[in-house]
Write a protein that holds these residues in place. Structure first.
Motif, PDB file in Angstrom:
ATOM      1  N   GLU A 294       0.614  -1.124   0.171  1.00 21.84           N
ATOM      2  CA  GLU A 294      -0.346  -0.082   0.150  1.00 21.84           C
ATOM      3  C   GLU A 294       0.816   1.534  -0.299  1.00 21.84           C
ATOM      4  OE1 GLU A 294      -2.738   1.976  -0.569  1.00 21.84           O
ATOM      5  OE2 GLU A 294      -3.374  -0.143  -0.186  1.00 21.84           O
ATOM      6  N   ASN A 295       1.877   1.244   0.913  1.00 17.49           N
ATOM      7  CA  ASN A 295       3.051   2.558   0.437  1.00 17.49           C
ATOM      8  C   ASN A 295       3.184   2.476  -0.734  1.00 17.49           C
ATOM      9  OD1 ASN A 295       2.250   3.372   3.560  1.00 17.49           O
ATOM     10  ND2 ASN A 295       4.130   2.103   4.193  1.00 17.49           N
ATOM     11  N   THR A 296       3.962   1.223  -1.423  1.00 20.63           N
ATOM     12  CA  THR A 296       3.857   1.299  -2.924  1.00 20.63           C
ATOM     13  C   THR A 296       3.738   1.859  -3.572  1.00 20.63           C
ATOM     14  OG1 THR A 296       6.043  -0.066  -2.142  1.00 20.63           O
ATOM     15  CG2 THR A 296       5.831   0.225  -4.299  1.00 20.63           C
ATOM     16  N   ARG A 297       1.924   1.964  -3.354  1.00 21.64           N
ATOM     17  CA  ARG A 297       1.357   1.777  -4.226  1.00 21.64           C
ATOM     18  C   ARG A 297       1.133   3.608  -4.177  1.00 21.64           C
ATOM     19  NH1 ARG A 297      -3.445  -2.668  -3.517  1.00 21.64           N
ATOM     20  NH2 ARG A 297      -2.182  -3.956  -5.346  1.00 21.64           N
ATOM     21  N   SER A 298       1.289   4.110  -2.860  1.00 25.23           N
ATOM     22  CA  SER A 298       0.713   5.414  -2.519  1.00 25.23           C
ATOM     23  C   SER A 298       2.194   6.452  -3.426  1.00 25.23           C
ATOM     24  CB  SER A 298       0.518   5.341  -0.897  1.00 25.23           C
ATOM     25  OG  SER A 298       0.376   6.913  -0.720  1.00 25.23           O
TER      26      SER A 298
ATOM     27  N   GLY B 198       1.635   7.015  -7.037  1.00 27.73           N
ATOM     28  CA  GLY B 198       0.335   8.071  -7.393  1.00 27.73           C
ATOM     29  C   GLY B 198       1.110   8.511  -7.308  1.00 27.73           C
ATOM     30  N   ASP B 199       1.883   9.338  -6.040  1.00 29.36           N
ATOM     31  CA  ASP B 199       2.109  10.812  -6.353  1.00 29.36           C
ATOM     32  C   ASP B 199       3.090  11.143  -7.186  1.00 29.36           C
ATOM     33  OD1 ASP B 199       0.735  11.184  -3.844  1.00 29.36           O
ATOM     34  OD2 ASP B 199       2.247  10.923  -2.386  1.00 29.36           O
ATOM     35  N   THR B 200       4.372   9.910  -7.500  1.00 31.37           N
ATOM     36  CA  THR B 200       5.308  10.693  -8.419  1.00 31.37           C
ATOM     37  C   THR B 200       4.173  10.492  -9.536  1.00 31.37           C
ATOM     38  OG1 THR B 200       6.618   8.331  -7.503  1.00 31.37           O
ATOM     39  CG2 THR B 200       6.989   8.843  -9.645  1.00 31.37           C
ATOM     40  N   VAL B 201       3.917   9.950 -10.411  1.00 28.83           N
ATOM     41  CA  VAL B 201       2.516   9.693 -11.830  1.00 28.83           C
ATOM     42  C   VAL B 201       2.349  10.750 -11.449  1.00 28.83           C
ATOM     43  CG1 VAL B 201       0.905   8.641 -12.641  1.00 28.83           C
ATOM     44  CG2 VAL B 201       2.296   7.063 -12.195  1.00 28.83           C
ATOM     45  N   GLU B 202       1.114  11.294 -10.493  1.00 33.19           N
ATOM     46  CA  GLU B 202       1.196  12.737 -10.150  1.00 33.19           C
ATOM     47  C   GLU B 202       2.018  13.686 -10.989  1.00 33.19           C
ATOM     48  OE1 GLU B 202      -1.918  13.761  -6.452  1.00 33.19           O
ATOM     49  OE2 GLU B 202      -2.374  11.652  -7.237  1.00 33.19           O
ATOM     50  N   ALA B 203       2.661  13.847 -10.109  1.00 33.97           N
ATOM     51  CA  ALA B 203       4.037  14.932 -10.766  1.00 33.97           C
ATOM     52  C   ALA B 203       4.407  14.930 -11.394  1.00 33.97           C
ATOM     53  CB  ALA B 203       5.619  14.656  -9.467  1.00 33.97           C
ATOM     54  N   LEU B 204       4.969  13.651 -12.346  1.00 33.26           N
ATOM     55  CA  LEU B 204       5.543  13.721 -14.150  1.00 33.26           C
ATOM     56  C   LEU B 204       4.401  14.149 -15.116  1.00 33.26           C
ATOM     57  CD1 LEU B 204       7.031  10.374 -13.807  1.00 33.26           C
ATOM     58  CD2 LEU B 204       8.259  12.271 -14.172  1.00 33.26           C
ATOM     59  N   ALA B 205       2.945  13.662 -14.304  1.00 29.91           N
ATOM     60  CA  ALA B 205       1.481  14.164 -15.407  1.00 29.91           C
ATOM     61  C   ALA B 205       1.982  15.796 -15.026  1.00 29.91           C
ATOM     62  CB  ALA B 205       0.129  13.391 -14.732  1.00 29.91           C
TER      63      ALA B 205
END
Length: 149
Positions: free
Chosen positions: A22-26, A29-36
């Motif tokens: 779950e921590n890895t998923r979170s 997700g944060d990394t994907v949002e920052a890249l987007a």
């Protein structure tokens, strides 16, 4: 599946493993949002255009106020025929500004024109505040410039 790095302990129980997943998923997700956000060129361009518009509006207000002040001072000191020439030059300057505005409306992309119109409306609605801010900035600039000499 890859093995965990040797310096990180492995999960001792299924609950710990779920928590790590779950921590890895979170984090992912944060990394994907920052890249987007970094790849959203349109939003970044609009943000930069807004900043540039604000800077241009500020400078334009300062220049306009200073030009009006200088023009008034010059007209008071000039004889009649020169005043007429200055008036004609002012009319030509207004005509050129009108022509530049027309070209802007023809050539500028629609989103930029809409935002510029919105900014112009805000400027007209807050004219006194803008003039006071521009006058204050000009006065501050003149004081600081004089101190450097």
């Amino acid at each position: 599946m890859t093995q965990p790095p040797h310096d990180e302990p492995t999960a001792q129980s299924p609950e710990e493993l779920r928590e790590q997943v779950e921590n890895t998923r979170s984090e992912l997700g944060d990394t994907v949002e920052a890249l987007a956000a970094k790849t959203d060129v349109k939003a970044r361009a609009q943000e930069k255009a807004g900043q540039v518009r604000e800077q241009v509006a500020g400078v334009a207000g300062q220049v306009s106020a200073k030009a009006a002040d200088v023009a008034h001072q010059v007209q008071e000191k000039l004889p009649g025929t020169v005043k007429d020439t200055a008036a004609r030059a002012g009319e030509r300057a207004r005509d050129k500004a009108t022509e530049a505005g027309r070209l802007w409306e023809e050539k500028a992309p629609e989103p930029v024109r809409r935002q510029a119109a919105r900014s112009a409306r805000l400027s007209r609605d807050n004219k006194r505040t803008l003039l006071l801010a521009g006058g204050g900035a000009t006065l501050l600039w003149m004081i600081l410039r004089r101190r450097k000499k």
